[in-house]
Enzyme design. Structure first.
Site, PDB file in Angstrom:
ATOM      1  N   GLU A  40       0.842  -1.192   0.000  1.00 34.57           N
ATOM      2  CA  GLU A  40       0.000   0.000   0.000  1.00 34.57           C
ATOM      3  C   GLU A  40       0.880   1.245   0.000  1.00 34.57           C
ATOM      4  O   GLU A  40       1.935   1.283   0.629  1.00 34.57           O
ATOM      5  CB  GLU A  40      -0.890  -0.019   1.255  1.00 34.57           C
ATOM      6  CG  GLU A  40      -1.920   1.091   1.302  1.00 34.57           C
ATOM      7  CD  GLU A  40      -2.830   0.991   2.518  1.00 34.57           C
ATOM      8  OE1 GLU A  40      -3.952   1.517   2.439  1.00 34.57           O
ATOM      9  OE2 GLU A  40      -2.430   0.397   3.537  1.00 34.57           O
ATOM     10  N   LYS A 115     -10.387   0.481  -2.522  1.00 36.38           N
ATOM     11  CA  LYS A 115     -10.430   0.033  -1.123  1.00 36.38           C
ATOM     12  C   LYS A 115     -11.810   0.276  -0.509  1.00 36.38           C
ATOM     13  O   LYS A 115     -12.309   1.398  -0.481  1.00 36.38           O
ATOM     14  CB  LYS A 115      -9.345   0.770  -0.338  1.00 36.38           C
ATOM     15  CG  LYS A 115      -9.149   0.287   1.087  1.00 36.38           C
ATOM     16  CD  LYS A 115      -7.981   1.040   1.727  1.00 36.38           C
ATOM     17  CE  LYS A 115      -7.698   0.552   3.136  1.00 36.38           C
ATOM     18  NZ  LYS A 115      -6.577   1.317   3.755  1.00 36.38           N
ATOM     19  N   CYS A 157      -5.134  -3.721   3.103  1.00 37.52           N
ATOM     20  CA  CYS A 157      -4.834  -3.323   4.483  1.00 37.52           C
ATOM     21  C   CYS A 157      -6.017  -3.489   5.438  1.00 37.52           C
ATOM     22  O   CYS A 157      -6.308  -4.591   5.890  1.00 37.52           O
ATOM     23  CB  CYS A 157      -4.300  -1.896   4.484  1.00 37.52           C
ATOM     24  SG  CYS A 157      -3.392  -1.456   5.994  1.00 37.52           S
TER      25      CYS A 157
END
Length: 282
Positions: A40, A115, A157
């Site tokens: 990321e 995301k 993440c």
């Protein structure tokens, strides 16, 4: 079917980060990887001008997306481009998503994942407060795509804390799942390993956890401990801190055997069952 996970310690200099990423990807390609996952924020950590970076990429004048395409093409390597700020297609002035792009070995975009879960959390570290939604818009779609090493589900993440997303990826046929990350040192020490191993075990997928691992601008400390986890939850490769190229082989026969011996996808009672996918013919 060789896979690579790249760990970095990215700073706020985009061109320097791209040079470091290129060096690490070249190593992965030399070692036989067919797919590599960058972490990321691989191209920029600690920047305050994410909106400007995203607009530049959307308008075709930023350096990151052309770099991803040319690097994949030059190295004949499929690349999961960690994340970069990128507005929705055709809306360059819209708020950017934290976008994870899958680039094929011809330099074309094979899939885009924005995301879903943004890190709006208070952490007991030097920074204290994280509000990704200040800079990014929430993603809307679950994304899977076929690659030379298997069907890949894309996550990022903070998504690791939401197992229903990983269940949906498994139901969509995922055999591997990428998780480019920049876990804080505090949350990583507490939860990183248990999360990545749990997501691999419950989906019976290879989990490709590419992290940031070190010190960054604005007092940011990331946990690192990038890893490749197999469908039984075993750690095939890992690195605590600093730059690294982690390599492992996907064993499709062993993965199929794990799923046959413990058919959790058929046993699930709180998610709509899905008929087994027909075998692919090459």
């Amino acid at each position: 079917m060789s896979i690579a996970v790249i760990q970095m310690v990215s700073q706020d200099d985009v061109l320097a980060n791209l040079a470091a990423a290129r060096r690490l990807l070249e190593q992965a390609a030399r070692d036989g990887a067919q797919l590599a996952v960058l972490p990321e924020n691989f191209a920029a950590m600690g920047r305050r001008d994410l909106a400007d970076l995203g607009r530049a990429e959307a308008q075709g004048v930023g350096p990151i997306l052309p770099w991803l395409k040319s690097t994949a093409r030059d190295l004949r390597l499929w690349i999961v481009g960690g994340t970069l700020p990128l507005p929705p297609a055709g809306l360059p002035e819209a708020k950017a998503n934290a976008c994870s792009l899958l680039i094929d070995d011809q330099g074309e975009i094979a899939a885009r994942y924005d995301k879903l879960h943004l890190f709006d959390v208070d952490v007991a570290d030097a920074r204290g407060r994280y509000r990704e939604s200040d800079d990014y818009a929430f993603g809307q779609r679950v994304v899977v795509a076929d690659t030379p090493v298997g069907r890949l589900g894309l996550t990022v993440c903070y998504d690791l804390r939401f197992p229903e997303l990983y269940t949906a990826l498994r139901e969509a046929g995922a055999e591997l799942i990428s998780a480019p990350s920049a876990f804080t040192a505090v949350t990583g020490a507490a939860h990183w390993e248990v999360l990545i191993r749990a997501r691999a075990i419950e989906t019976q997928c290879y989990l490709l956890a590419a992290g940031q691992g070190g010190s960054h601008p604005r007092g940011r400390e990331t946990w690192g401990q990038s890893a490749i986890i197999d469908p039984w939850g075993r750690i095939l490769a890992e690195q605590a801190k600093g730059e690294a190229v982690l390599l492992a082989e996907r064993d499709g026969d062993e993965q199929a055997a794990v799923r046959q011996r413990m058919p959790i996808a058929r046993h699930r009672r709180f998610f709509p069952p899905v008929e087994p996918r027909p075998a692919r013919t090459e």
